[in-house]
Write a protein that holds these residues in place. Structure first.
Motif, PDB file in Angstrom:
ATOM      1  N   UNK A   1      10.458 -25.535 -19.378  1.00 47.93           N
ATOM      2  CA  UNK A   1       9.658 -24.456 -18.781  1.00 47.93           C
ATOM      3  C   UNK A   1       8.421 -24.163 -19.626  1.00 47.93           C
ATOM      4  N   UNK A   2       8.561 -24.255 -20.940  1.00 47.16           N
ATOM      5  CA  UNK A   2       7.435 -23.982 -21.825  1.00 47.16           C
ATOM      6  C   UNK A   2       6.279 -24.943 -21.649  1.00 47.16           C
ATOM      7  N   UNK A   3       6.529 -26.088 -21.031  1.00 49.29           N
ATOM      8  CA  UNK A   3       5.475 -27.074 -20.813  1.00 49.29           C
ATOM      9  C   UNK A   3       4.905 -27.068 -19.408  1.00 49.29           C
ATOM     10  N   UNK A   4       5.411 -26.178 -18.548  1.00 47.76           N
ATOM     11  CA  UNK A   4       4.896 -26.130 -17.178  1.00 47.76           C
ATOM     12  C   UNK A   4       3.456 -25.633 -17.154  1.00 47.76           C
ATOM     13  N   UNK A   5       2.694 -26.163 -16.215  1.00 48.97           N
ATOM     14  CA  UNK A   5       1.318 -25.753 -15.984  1.00 48.97           C
ATOM     15  C   UNK A   5       1.105 -25.612 -14.479  1.00 48.97           C
TER      16      UNK A   5
ATOM     17  N   UNK B   1      25.711 -24.240 -14.381  1.00 49.00           N
ATOM     18  CA  UNK B   1      25.462 -22.857 -14.765  1.00 49.00           C
ATOM     19  C   UNK B   1      23.985 -22.496 -14.850  1.00 49.00           C
ATOM     20  N   UNK B   2      23.130 -23.494 -14.962  1.00 47.96           N
ATOM     21  CA  UNK B   2      21.718 -23.192 -15.164  1.00 47.96           C
ATOM     22  C   UNK B   2      21.417 -22.858 -16.606  1.00 47.96           C
ATOM     23  N   UNK B   3      22.335 -23.257 -17.513  1.00 45.26           N
ATOM     24  CA  UNK B   3      22.153 -23.047 -18.953  1.00 45.26           C
ATOM     25  C   UNK B   3      21.832 -24.396 -19.585  1.00 45.26           C
ATOM     26  N   UNK B   4      20.572 -24.623 -19.883  1.00 48.03           N
ATOM     27  CA  UNK B   4      20.116 -25.924 -20.372  1.00 48.03           C
ATOM     28  C   UNK B   4      20.633 -26.176 -21.783  1.00 48.03           C
TER      29      UNK B   4
ATOM     30  N   UNK C   1       3.319 -13.124 -21.537  1.00 49.51           N
ATOM     31  CA  UNK C   1       3.790 -11.744 -21.654  1.00 49.51           C
ATOM     32  C   UNK C   1       4.648 -11.594 -22.894  1.00 49.51           C
ATOM     33  N   UNK C   2       4.115 -10.969 -23.943  1.00 51.19           N
ATOM     34  CA  UNK C   2       4.871 -10.638 -25.152  1.00 51.19           C
ATOM     35  C   UNK C   2       5.718 -11.807 -25.652  1.00 51.19           C
ATOM     36  N   UNK C   3       5.104 -12.950 -25.801  1.00 52.29           N
ATOM     37  CA  UNK C   3       5.809 -14.114 -26.295  1.00 52.29           C
ATOM     38  C   UNK C   3       6.484 -14.932 -25.217  1.00 52.29           C
ATOM     39  N   UNK C   4       6.696 -14.321 -24.062  1.00 53.08           N
ATOM     40  CA  UNK C   4       7.270 -15.023 -22.927  1.00 53.08           C
ATOM     41  C   UNK C   4       6.200 -15.299 -21.898  1.00 53.08           C
ATOM     42  N   UNK C   5       6.597 -15.368 -20.633  1.00 53.40           N
ATOM     43  CA  UNK C   5       5.620 -15.631 -19.578  1.00 53.40           C
ATOM     44  C   UNK C   5       6.182 -15.221 -18.230  1.00 53.40           C
TER      45      UNK C   5
ATOM     46  N   UNK D   1      11.724 -15.677 -21.043  1.00 59.59           N
ATOM     47  CA  UNK D   1      11.668 -15.148 -22.403  1.00 59.59           C
ATOM     48  C   UNK D   1      11.344 -16.284 -23.373  1.00 59.59           C
ATOM     49  N   UNK D   2      10.965 -15.949 -24.620  1.00 59.17           N
ATOM     50  CA  UNK D   2      10.635 -16.999 -25.598  1.00 59.17           C
ATOM     51  C   UNK D   2      11.728 -18.048 -25.772  1.00 59.17           C
ATOM     52  N   UNK D   3      13.003 -17.641 -25.715  1.00 58.29           N
ATOM     53  CA  UNK D   3      14.111 -18.584 -25.860  1.00 58.29           C
ATOM     54  C   UNK D   3      14.064 -19.661 -24.772  1.00 58.29           C
ATOM     55  N   UNK D   4      13.805 -19.231 -23.543  1.00 61.94           N
ATOM     56  CA  UNK D   4      13.726 -20.186 -22.435  1.00 61.94           C
ATOM     57  C   UNK D   4      12.548 -21.133 -22.607  1.00 61.94           C
TER      58      UNK D   4
END
Length: 215
Positions: free
Chosen positions: A73-77, A100-103, A18-22, A64-67
């Motif tokens: 997360x970007x490598x999840x399938x 915090x959940x901030x990687x 979705x628009x660079x994210x997912x 979002x793209x940053x995440x």
């Protein structure tokens, strides 16, 4: 805010760009999906994501793209397993440490060896987070609150108990596995304070981080 005590392990059902994210859709094993509230935060293998849809045993999040760029997360399938934890409610026991959940960075499992009934993992330590990791300090690895067994300049070790291996995705972690890392929040602030030129023990004492030296 989370504690790093994983409540469930979910499975990625689908990923829609979705628009660079997912949009990520997961199927939790035990998490009560129908009780989740739209907009609430869930730690997904250490990354804080917001519930955007839920029902039928599934829950969805927008990344979002940053995440996608700064976490695993970007490598999840589809089929990937994900540690899940709902946000800490005021008044609950804090059994792990404040997460915090901030990687901060992504590390890689370098070695895994059996140790008693558990296992010892050696994980790479990216330069950006290395100063924030100390022996016997706390670190969140894929959202799991753990104690650092040993810390070097470019790697650290964890001694995992059978319970952690059985209840989280770290039970399947092997050499080459990428993991999300989050340093202890207090270490972040101390490092930031020390980054300013001229910072001394008196400054740390004034801000409550150390005992003021006596003449």
């Amino acid at each position: 805010m989370f504690t790093g005590l994983v409540a469930d392990v979910g499975v990625v059902e689908r990923i829609v760009p979705r628009q660079g994210g997912a949009r990520l859709t997961l199927r939790p094993a035990r998490l009560p999906v129908d009780e989740l509230v739209l907009g609430e935060s869930i730690a997904c293998s250490g990354a804080c994501l917001t519930v955007v849809e839920r029902g039928g045993g599934l829950v969805s999040f927008d990344a979002v793209p940053e995440t996608l760029a700064r976490t695993t997360v970007g490598g999840w399938r589809p089929g990937a397993k994900v540690n899940l934890e709902r946000a800490l409610a005021v008044g609950e026991r804090l059994g792990g440490h404040l997460v915090q959940g901030h990687v901060d960075a992504v590390g890689e499992v370098l070695r895994r060896v059996p140790e008693g009934q558990g296992a010892r993992l050696t994980i790479s330590l990216p330069p950006s987070i290395a100063p924030l990791v100390a022996e016997k300090g706390s670190i969140a690895v894929d959202g799991v609150s753990l104690t650092v067994a040993t810390a070097g300049r470019d790697r650290f070790e964890l001694a995992l108990i059978p319970e952690t291996l059985a209840r989280t995705t770290l039970g399947q972690a092997a050499a080459g596995t990428k993991v999300n890392l989050e340093a202890d929040v207090l270490a972040r602030h101390v490092a930031r304070l020390r980054a300013f030129e001229g910072l001394g023990a008196g400054d740390l004492a004034r801000w409550g981080y150390a005992a003021e030296e006596k003449p």
